[in-house]
Write a protein that holds these residues in place. Structure first.
Motif, PDB file in Angstrom:
ATOM      1  N   VAL A  59       1.001  -1.183   0.167  1.00 52.76           N
ATOM      2  CA  VAL A  59       0.107   0.068   0.070  1.00 52.76           C
ATOM      3  C   VAL A  59       1.086   1.342  -0.062  1.00 52.76           C
ATOM      4  O   VAL A  59       0.516   2.105  -0.842  1.00 52.76           O
ATOM      5  CB  VAL A  59      -0.781  -0.182   1.409  1.00 52.76           C
ATOM      6  CG1 VAL A  59      -1.482   1.336   1.350  1.00 52.76           C
ATOM      7  CG2 VAL A  59      -2.031  -0.867   0.858  1.00 52.76           C
ATOM      8  N   CYS A  60       1.788   1.255   0.955  1.00 56.03           N
ATOM      9  CA  CYS A  60       2.822   2.311   0.931  1.00 56.03           C
ATOM     10  C   CYS A  60       3.366   2.610  -0.565  1.00 56.03           C
ATOM     11  O   CYS A  60       3.678   3.662  -0.947  1.00 56.03           O
ATOM     12  CB  CYS A  60       3.917   1.971   1.946  1.00 56.03           C
ATOM     13  SG  CYS A  60       5.150   3.406   2.192  1.00 56.03           S
ATOM     14  N   GLY A 100       1.025   4.018  -2.815  1.00 54.71           N
ATOM     15  CA  GLY A 100       0.962   5.516  -2.647  1.00 54.71           C
ATOM     16  C   GLY A 100       1.914   6.309  -3.170  1.00 54.71           C
ATOM     17  O   GLY A 100       1.776   7.426  -3.806  1.00 54.71           O
ATOM     18  N   GLY A 134       1.290   9.211  -6.126  1.00 55.20           N
ATOM     19  CA  GLY A 134       1.882  10.575  -5.936  1.00 55.20           C
ATOM     20  C   GLY A 134       2.695  10.739  -6.998  1.00 55.20           C
ATOM     21  O   GLY A 134       2.493  12.119  -7.474  1.00 55.20           O
ATOM     22  N   SER A 143       0.838  16.487   2.926  1.00 52.25           N
ATOM     23  CA  SER A 143       1.520  15.682   3.626  1.00 52.25           C
ATOM     24  C   SER A 143       1.712  15.910   5.222  1.00 52.25           C
ATOM     25  O   SER A 143       1.554  15.053   6.134  1.00 52.25           O
ATOM     26  CB  SER A 143       3.055  15.400   3.097  1.00 52.25           C
ATOM     27  OG  SER A 143       3.852  16.763   3.381  1.00 52.25           O
ATOM     28  N   ASP A 187      -3.941   5.960   5.960  1.00 50.59           N
ATOM     29  CA  ASP A 187      -2.841   6.944   6.089  1.00 50.59           C
ATOM     30  C   ASP A 187      -1.500   6.581   5.578  1.00 50.59           C
ATOM     31  O   ASP A 187      -0.889   7.336   5.013  1.00 50.59           O
ATOM     32  CB  ASP A 187      -2.755   7.246   7.756  1.00 50.59           C
ATOM     33  CG  ASP A 187      -2.249   8.703   8.035  1.00 50.59           C
ATOM     34  OD1 ASP A 187      -2.614   9.532   7.541  1.00 50.59           O
ATOM     35  OD2 ASP A 187      -1.379   8.805   8.748  1.00 50.59           O
ATOM     36  N   LEU A 245      -1.281   5.005   2.891  1.00 50.88           N
ATOM     37  CA  LEU A 245      -1.251   5.217   1.405  1.00 50.88           C
ATOM     38  C   LEU A 245      -1.127   6.821   1.122  1.00 50.88           C
ATOM     39  O   LEU A 245      -0.453   7.160   0.331  1.00 50.88           O
ATOM     40  CB  LEU A 245      -2.652   4.785   0.915  1.00 50.88           C
ATOM     41  CG  LEU A 245      -3.160   4.951  -0.513  1.00 50.88           C
ATOM     42  CD1 LEU A 245      -2.194   4.073  -1.424  1.00 50.88           C
ATOM     43  CD2 LEU A 245      -4.608   5.065  -0.761  1.00 50.88           C
ATOM     44  N   LEU A 246      -1.729   7.411   2.109  1.00 55.27           N
ATOM     45  CA  LEU A 246      -1.650   8.985   1.719  1.00 55.27           C
ATOM     46  C   LEU A 246      -0.419   9.744   2.095  1.00 55.27           C
ATOM     47  O   LEU A 246       0.059  10.577   1.215  1.00 55.27           O
ATOM     48  CB  LEU A 246      -2.871   9.580   2.486  1.00 55.27           C
ATOM     49  CG  LEU A 246      -4.171   9.507   1.954  1.00 55.27           C
ATOM     50  CD1 LEU A 246      -5.335  10.147   2.915  1.00 55.27           C
ATOM     51  CD2 LEU A 246      -4.554   9.846   0.828  1.00 55.27           C
ATOM     52  N   ALA A 269       1.892   9.171  -1.045  1.00 55.44           N
ATOM     53  CA  ALA A 269       1.235   9.709  -1.903  1.00 55.44           C
ATOM     54  C   ALA A 269       1.512  11.252  -1.951  1.00 55.44           C
ATOM     55  O   ALA A 269       2.041  11.817  -2.958  1.00 55.44           O
ATOM     56  CB  ALA A 269      -0.232   9.492  -1.879  1.00 55.44           C
TER      57      ALA A 269
END
Length: 410
Positions: free
Chosen positions: A262-263, A266, A270, A293, A313, A315-316, A319
């Motif tokens: 998932v990381c 992201g 991004g 961020s 989070d 993921l975001l 990103a």
């Protein structure tokens, strides 16, 4: 200090000998290989440590050696190759990357392996920076952000595919085989560059001193400082994410890999979204990445015990942070003047400084018993610091009377 930017006219895009698609593919594949070479050891560290009779902390010195090689090598190699064409530099540096990975395979002792990892890190920054410049030179100015994002996405893909595959190879065949495969992929990249990358004219009149002098530009320096600070927040969290998942969220061992994927997703999102925004408004892309961020990092301590929210989070954060990459890389193209290659390479030295800064801040916070939630707060402080520096760069630019910047990267 007088601010200068390249001429407004620009140049026509360079034509690749076998088409732009093939050229972009090999450049993206190259950054994928380099990214895999950097991130692979993080997943195979236990096997690496065991085979060399090291503790996990001592084995981590190989990671530090590589990062130091990146920081030292980016300016050193670029300055030494000032009179070479970008294609020539790519061929030489990927050959060095292959040989250094083979050296890592052959070294019998931990100390010699660390030396080999340092040498492997030397061409890293220049390889990625020059690849971005070559990609940008093959498209019209309005699509530079897309070109840079496309090439930098290879690094994100390496966290999704390359690093997990290296961990699998190390677990089943040993870490040396994993680096042997990376060296072989590097050799494929050399062949691809030879065939598909356009042959640009070398600047035989250039000199190392001219490259260094061209960096005497406040906007270039502030952009590099933004990178050195702004990227750090992600590493304050990412470095200790496994520990957070094990000790706070209590995620089963098998599910940790999902968080890592998932990381990586992201990071890939991004890079591409950031590039899309850059082609519409460069400053807006950078400000959104830094401000966004900081917000999602502040949410980190609030979601540690809520697995779905934590995964969002995770993921975001990468990103937003990775959306900063195309913006800063493109901004350096605008202001670097005659030091295009050096500035692009230094961006990745700055990225590794941010890596060390973020990891060190996280370590300090945990050592002082602030808890894992403090990693998000510390990361947000770094993102906010990068935002302040970037706003300062914009303010100075407006004060100097440059309402619009035009870059010539041909």
């Amino acid at each position: 200090m007088i601010q200068t930017a390249p001429p407004a006219g620009g140049v026509a895009p360079i034509t690749a000998p076998h088409g732009a698609k093939a050229a972009f593919f090999i450049l993206t594949f190259g950054t994928f290989v380099v990214g895999t070479g950097e991130f692979a050891i993080m997943g195979m560290l236990p096997e690496f440590a065991s085979s060399l009779g090291l503790s996990a902390s001592d084995a981590g010195h190989a990671i530090t050696a590589y990062a130091l090689g990146v920081v030292v090598g980016a300016p050193l190699i670029t300055i030494m190759g000032a009179r070479l064409s970008r294609r020539e530099l790519l061929l030489i540096l990927f050959a060095l990357f292959c040989c250094a990975n083979l050296l890592s395979v052959a070294m019998p002792t931990p100390g010699l392996v660390e030396v080999a990892r340092f040498i492997t890190g030397l061409p890293h920054g220049a390889l990625i920076g020059i690849s971005a410049l070559v990609g940008a030179s093959m498209v019209e100015r309005a699509r530079r952000g897309w070109a840079v994002g496309r090439i930098l996405s290879g690094i994100a893909i390496s966290t999704l595919v390359g690093a997990p595959f290296s961990t699998f190879a190390a677990d089943h065949f040993g870490w040396r085989i994993a680096y042997l495969i990376i060296a072989a992929l590097g050799l494929l990249t050399v062949a691809g560059i030879w065939r598909y990358i356009p042959a640009d004219a070398p600047n035989r009149k250039n000199s190392p001193l001219k490259e260094i002098r061209a960096l005497a530009n406040t906007q270039v320096l502030l952009t590099l400082v933004t990178a050195s600070i702004g990227f750090g927040g992600m590493f304050a969290i990412y470095t200790y994410l496994t520990s957070v998942l094990q000790n706070v969220t209590h995620v089963p061992e098998w599910r940790i890999m999902i968080y890592m994927i998932v990381c990586g997703a992201g990071m890939l999102i991004g890079a591409n979204v950031g590039a899309w925004i850059v082609d519409r408004n460069l400053d807006r892309a950078a400000l959104l990445a830094l401000g966004g961020s900081a917000v999602v990092m502040l949410a980190f301590p609030l979601v540690l015990h809520n697995e779905p929210a934590l995964m969002l989070d995770v993921l975001l954060v990468p990103a937003f942070v990775n959306a900063l990459g195309p913006a800063l890389q493109t901004r350096l193209m605008d202001f670097a003047g005659d030091a295009q290659t050096l500035a692009a390479s230094l961006n990745h030295s700055a990225f590794n400084i941010a890596n060390a800064l973020g990891a060190s801040l996280g370590s300090a916070l945990l050592a002082r018993q602030f808890g894992y939630g403090a990693l998000g707060v510390g990361g947000a402080v770094l993102s906010a610091g990068g935002l302040v520096v970037y706003l300062l760069a914009i303010a100075l630019l407006r004060r100097s009377g440059q309402a619009e910047v035009r870059g010539d990267i041909g």
